[in-house]
Design an enzyme around this catalytic site. Sequence first.
Site, mmCIF file in Angstrom:
data_model
loop_
_atom_site.group_PDB
_atom_site.id
_atom_site.type_symbol
_atom_site.label_atom_id
_atom_site.label_comp_id
_atom_site.label_asym_id
_atom_site.label_seq_id
_atom_site.Cartn_x
_atom_site.Cartn_y
_atom_site.Cartn_z
ATOM 1 N N LYS A 164 6.008 -12.593 -2.896
ATOM 2 C CA LYS A 164 5.241 -13.665 -2.275
ATOM 3 C C LYS A 164 5.888 -15.017 -2.579
ATOM 4 O O LYS A 164 6.290 -15.284 -3.711
ATOM 5 C CB LYS A 164 3.788 -13.636 -2.742
ATOM 6 C CG LYS A 164 3.021 -12.440 -2.192
ATOM 7 C CD LYS A 164 1.543 -12.560 -2.403
ATOM 8 C CE LYS A 164 0.808 -11.398 -1.751
ATOM 9 N NZ LYS A 164 0.885 -11.419 -0.288
ATOM 10 N N ASP A 193 7.254 -12.363 1.614
ATOM 11 C CA ASP A 193 6.001 -12.652 2.302
ATOM 12 C C ASP A 193 5.626 -14.130 2.169
ATOM 13 O O ASP A 193 5.279 -14.600 1.085
ATOM 14 C CB ASP A 193 4.888 -11.781 1.718
ATOM 15 C CG ASP A 193 3.578 -11.905 2.469
ATOM 16 O OD1 ASP A 193 3.564 -12.564 3.524
ATOM 17 O OD2 ASP A 193 2.574 -11.334 1.998
ATOM 18 N N GLU A 218 8.189 -11.379 6.062
ATOM 19 C CA GLU A 218 6.817 -11.088 6.467
ATOM 20 C C GLU A 218 6.008 -12.367 6.647
ATOM 21 O O GLU A 218 5.927 -13.184 5.742
ATOM 22 C CB GLU A 218 6.145 -10.180 5.433
ATOM 23 C CG GLU A 218 4.742 -9.727 5.811
ATOM 24 C CD GLU A 218 4.168 -8.715 4.838
ATOM 25 O OE1 GLU A 218 2.932 -8.658 4.730
ATOM 26 O OE2 GLU A 218 4.946 -7.989 4.189
ATOM 27 N N ASP A 241 1.761 -10.025 9.777
ATOM 28 C CA ASP A 241 0.658 -9.538 8.947
ATOM 29 C C ASP A 241 -0.632 -10.226 9.375
ATOM 30 O O ASP A 241 -1.372 -9.735 10.207
ATOM 31 C CB ASP A 241 0.957 -9.783 7.473
ATOM 32 C CG ASP A 241 -0.037 -9.113 6.536
ATOM 33 O OD1 ASP A 241 -1.169 -8.847 6.965
ATOM 34 O OD2 ASP A 241 0.297 -8.872 5.364
ATOM 35 N N LYS A 265 -3.818 -4.352 7.966
ATOM 36 C CA LYS A 265 -4.971 -4.265 7.079
ATOM 37 C C LYS A 265 -6.090 -3.531 7.805
ATOM 38 O O LYS A 265 -6.469 -3.908 8.916
ATOM 39 C CB LYS A 265 -5.439 -5.664 6.659
ATOM 40 C CG LYS A 265 -4.367 -6.521 5.985
ATOM 41 C CD LYS A 265 -3.980 -5.974 4.625
ATOM 42 C CE LYS A 265 -3.059 -6.919 3.860
ATOM 43 N NZ LYS A 265 -1.703 -7.036 4.458
ATOM 44 N N TRP A 320 -0.575 -0.563 0.328
ATOM 45 C CA TRP A 320 -0.913 -1.456 -0.775
ATOM 46 C C TRP A 320 -2.386 -1.267 -1.094
ATOM 47 O O TRP A 320 -3.254 -1.405 -0.225
ATOM 48 C CB TRP A 320 -0.667 -2.918 -0.400
ATOM 49 C CG TRP A 320 -0.862 -3.850 -1.574
ATOM 50 C CD1 TRP A 320 0.088 -4.282 -2.443
ATOM 51 C CD2 TRP A 320 -2.093 -4.462 -1.998
ATOM 52 N NE1 TRP A 320 -0.470 -5.115 -3.398
ATOM 53 C CE2 TRP A 320 -1.803 -5.246 -3.146
ATOM 54 C CE3 TRP A 320 -3.408 -4.423 -1.533
ATOM 55 C CZ2 TRP A 320 -2.792 -5.980 -3.821
ATOM 56 C CZ3 TRP A 320 -4.385 -5.140 -2.205
ATOM 57 C CH2 TRP A 320 -4.074 -5.914 -3.333
#
Length: 369
Positions: A164, A193, A218, A241, A265, A320
Amino acid sequence: MRIDQINVYTTRLPAKGGVYRMASDEVESLDSTLLEIVTDHGLTGWGETCPVGPLYQPHHALGARAAIAEIAPGLVGSEIASIRLLTKRMDERLNGHGYAKAAFDMAFLDLLGQQLGVPVSTLLGGALTDRVPAYYSLIVGAPDETARIAADKLKAGYLRLQVKISGRSLEEDVATIRKVWEAVGYKARIAVDGNRGLTVASAIHLDRLCEAIPFVFEQPCNTMDEVATLKGRVTHPIYLDENTEDQNAVLKAISQGIADGFGFKVTRLGGLTKMTAVRDLCAIRSLPHSCDDAWGGDIIAAACVHLAATVEPCRMEGAWIAQEYIDGHFDAKNPVVIEKGHIAVPQLPGLGVKPEAGMFGKALVTYGS
């Protein structure tokens, strides 16, 4: 088998280490909403939704419970047979709010699987494996420390690491990516990300500065339109995402060639049933993707793993789950755990997990008898 009662619970899921850092926010404890659907046959199905605070997506815990309050009364007495019909009834009660409807969808599939004596993965088309790869998310941190954790997680069996970035100087982000690459090299796949935190200009700049390092980029920018402008201007594959807020957004990204892959997700896309549609769209175009959720306990974790097991391994970017970042389990007998970078697919009927009786205390609200 009909819905006799719907109970709503809440629980706090503190982040290990005190804070989970992303580009947009820092969270210390997450508010998870749980649904228990009890049928006239005595079976109980569970669902869960757990937004990562109010900034990551246009979702928040109080919003989930408000949406459930609109939907639940209209479902009491409904037959658990057709998931499509139940979805239609939810849509007739409330427009949108897929992240709340996802909890119902999980519970419906849990009940149907128990009734038929099969795991949820079977209802989603059938598992292709009995264990799925997990990936580890390295929060925004100092370059050397992030690299140290990356090396440790590689040793622990993770073959994909998400780094991240954003919310700080570009120099720190570049230094972190380089340090992680030095630590793991080709032994792990890297996803960088941005969590929507970069401008188009800074995304292009970072891409140039890290051109020799293989990674997937990402969600670098805030909107899909911004991400679309990166096509042909960056060397790294682009994954979407946060922008995949519904099935239509995924269809747009695929048809317009905006994304080379996705971080999906379950709750954001409205549940497992709707996720199977985007899974199949990705299969048609050979697009890799993950099967994740924003946060949550064993119920959400089981849902992610069941779906991940139905994806062709060559397109599976991993699942994840929050297990590494929280303490304890809802189901101590059948916990969903990561071992050597992989997660065993639950084999019991339904989701394969059952929260221990009374662990969430008294129901926040009950609909039905």
